[in-house]
Design an enzyme around this catalytic site. Structure first.
Site, mmCIF file in Angstrom:
data_model
loop_
_atom_site.group_PDB
_atom_site.id
_atom_site.type_symbol
_atom_site.label_atom_id
_atom_site.label_comp_id
_atom_site.label_asym_id
_atom_site.label_seq_id
_atom_site.Cartn_x
_atom_site.Cartn_y
_atom_site.Cartn_z
ATOM 1 N N ASN A 9 0.936 -1.267 -0.083
ATOM 2 C CA ASN A 9 -0.123 0.058 -0.048
ATOM 3 C C ASN A 9 0.852 1.187 0.066
ATOM 4 O O ASN A 9 1.535 1.589 1.064
ATOM 5 C CB ASN A 9 -0.767 0.063 1.251
ATOM 6 C CG ASN A 9 -1.799 1.068 1.620
ATOM 7 O OD1 ASN A 9 -1.974 2.064 0.502
ATOM 8 N ND2 ASN A 9 -2.427 1.405 2.392
ATOM 9 N N LYS A 11 0.115 4.355 -0.281
ATOM 10 C CA LYS A 11 -0.270 5.449 0.178
ATOM 11 C C LYS A 11 -0.159 6.794 -0.740
ATOM 12 O O LYS A 11 -0.200 6.520 -1.950
ATOM 13 C CB LYS A 11 0.119 5.695 1.704
ATOM 14 C CG LYS A 11 -0.066 4.496 2.461
ATOM 15 C CD LYS A 11 0.124 4.476 3.936
ATOM 16 C CE LYS A 11 -0.047 3.231 4.616
ATOM 17 N NZ LYS A 11 -0.255 3.460 6.174
ATOM 18 N N HIS A 95 -9.585 1.556 4.727
ATOM 19 C CA HIS A 95 -8.311 1.627 5.508
ATOM 20 C C HIS A 95 -8.405 2.629 6.493
ATOM 21 O O HIS A 95 -9.378 3.512 6.510
ATOM 22 C CB HIS A 95 -7.283 2.322 4.496
ATOM 23 C CG HIS A 95 -5.926 2.073 5.157
ATOM 24 N ND1 HIS A 95 -5.486 3.101 6.053
ATOM 25 C CD2 HIS A 95 -5.026 1.030 5.035
ATOM 26 C CE1 HIS A 95 -4.277 2.830 6.292
ATOM 27 N NE2 HIS A 95 -3.782 1.393 6.000
ATOM 28 N N GLU A 97 -6.651 4.982 7.494
ATOM 29 C CA GLU A 97 -6.575 6.685 7.163
ATOM 30 C C GLU A 97 -7.861 7.029 6.357
ATOM 31 O O GLU A 97 -7.878 8.172 6.212
ATOM 32 C CB GLU A 97 -5.130 6.460 6.549
ATOM 33 C CG GLU A 97 -3.925 6.333 7.462
ATOM 34 C CD GLU A 97 -2.868 5.802 6.975
ATOM 35 O OE1 GLU A 97 -2.577 5.818 5.165
ATOM 36 O OE2 GLU A 97 -1.809 5.322 7.433
ATOM 37 N N GLU A 182 -6.016 -4.326 10.636
ATOM 38 C CA GLU A 182 -4.613 -3.580 10.895
ATOM 39 C C GLU A 182 -5.026 -2.876 11.994
ATOM 40 O O GLU A 182 -5.739 -1.764 12.107
ATOM 41 C CB GLU A 182 -4.952 -2.547 9.594
ATOM 42 C CG GLU A 182 -4.495 -3.200 8.259
ATOM 43 C CD GLU A 182 -3.856 -2.350 7.412
ATOM 44 O OE1 GLU A 182 -2.786 -2.725 6.887
ATOM 45 O OE2 GLU A 182 -3.875 -1.229 7.258
ATOM 46 N N GLY A 188 2.161 2.677 10.838
ATOM 47 C CA GLY A 188 3.199 3.840 10.599
ATOM 48 C C GLY A 188 3.713 4.045 11.691
ATOM 49 O O GLY A 188 4.558 5.061 11.678
ATOM 50 N N SER A 228 3.309 -1.827 10.452
ATOM 51 C CA SER A 228 4.688 -1.845 10.688
ATOM 52 C C SER A 228 5.248 -3.177 10.135
ATOM 53 O O SER A 228 6.074 -3.871 10.923
ATOM 54 C CB SER A 228 4.753 -1.433 12.184
ATOM 55 O OG SER A 228 4.717 -0.147 12.399
HETATM 56 P P1 PGA Z 1 2.691 0.399 7.724
HETATM 57 O O1 PGA Z 1 1.296 0.659 6.967
HETATM 58 O O2 PGA Z 1 3.178 -0.850 7.047
HETATM 59 O O3 PGA Z 1 3.318 1.568 7.309
HETATM 60 O O4 PGA Z 1 2.441 0.325 9.183
HETATM 61 C C1 PGA Z 1 0.362 -0.433 6.817
HETATM 62 C C2 PGA Z 1 -0.963 -0.108 6.345
HETATM 63 O O5 PGA Z 1 -1.348 1.132 6.551
HETATM 64 O O6 PGA Z 1 -1.503 -0.580 5.425
#
Ligand code: PGA
Length: 268
Positions: A9, A11, A95, A97, A182, A188, A228
């Site tokens: 992903n 982003k 997601h 976010e 998640e 993040g 992460s």
């Molecule tokens: P990250 O994000 O690996 O940077 O923690 C994962 C995600 O949001 O899909």
């Protein structure tokens, strides 16, 4: 057996040319792998360029979101039809976010702004129902915040998110469904969920599917872990029996790191 899925992903990172360059590198290194399914989810504007870069390989293309109508006066939105037209096979839905739930608080972000993200279980349900007839495979993201986890509400939150997103959808329509667990507090933040706890929660998600739809669907649906994931922790996560792959954010922007993660997946 469920084939592991390793999804990047990206982003809001990488321009179309940067995305095409990363996709080309990945294609050269892992483009013909069939033991794992490898998926790239760039931003909307990079879908075309990344799709061209991986065409003819085994790698798949996915989007990070979608709107639920095929066309119309919906400024700023992108439809399932449009995603199919550029070669998407997957789409991430719900997601954290896009729900306005962030693992890392942005100090410049006024909390009242979060409501403008305005994704809810009801809007995710509309999107899910809209993409299925197009053959687009949803990757439905669910996860609890740190406050919810500490209050012992993890299972309740996940159940509500699952029931809300899947409302009115039958088992027959869900054979292509992928779910990503998640935990918001791990996204993040560099703080990964311990592998056995991630496995436990993914098992809870599978049990919820089993209760609702029966054993056949629960056995077929792939459940990913995201938050992460890095090359250094992927092996332990991906070798858990309930975890069928990873949704990788930050680490998917680095070709070597992402490649190493794909090699952490078990041969199934
Ligand atoms: P990250 O994000 O690996 O940077 O923690 C994962 C995600 O949001 O899909």
């Amino acid at each position: 057996m469920r084939r592991p899925l390793i999804a990047g992903n990206w982003k809001m990172n990488l321009t179309p040319s940067e995305g095409a360059a990363l996709a080309t590198t990945l294609r050269q290194r892992i483009g013909m792998r069939s033991d794992v399914e490898i998926l790239l989810c760039p931003s909307f504007v990079a879908l075309q360029a990344v799709g061209e870069a991986i065409r003819g390989s085994e790698m798949k293309l996915g989007a990070q979101d979608v709107f639920w109508r095929d066309a119309g006066a919906f400024t700023g939105q992108v439809s399932p039809l449009m995603l199919c037209a550029v070669g998407c096979e997957y789409v991430i839905l719900g997601h954290s976010e896009t729900r306005g739930r962030f693992g890392v608080a942005d100090p410049d972000l006024d909390p009242t702004i979060l409501s403008y993200f305005s994704e809810t279980d009801a809007s995710i349900n509309r999107k899910l129902r809209a993409v299925l007839p197009h053959g687009l495979r949803p990757i439905l993201c669910v996860g609890e915040t740190l406050a919810e986890r500490e209050a012992g509400q993890t299972e309740r939150v996940l159940q509500t998110q699952l029931e809300g997103a899947l409302q009115g959808v039958t088992a027959d329509e869900l054979y292509e469904l992928v779910i990503a667990y998640e935990p918001v507090w791990a996204i993040g933040t560099g703080r990964v969920c311990e592998a056995d706890e991630a496995n436990r929660v993914c098992g809870f998600i599978r049990q919820t599917l089993r209760d609702r739809y029966g054993e056949d669907l629960a056995t077929l649906v792939r459940i990913l872990y995201g938050g992460s994931v890095k090359a250094s922790n992927a092996h332990a996560l991906l070798h858990q029996p309930e975890i069928d792959g990873a949704l990788v954010g930050g680490a998917s922007l680095n070709a070597e790191e992402f490649e190493q993660i794909t090699y952490c997946a078990p041969k199934r």
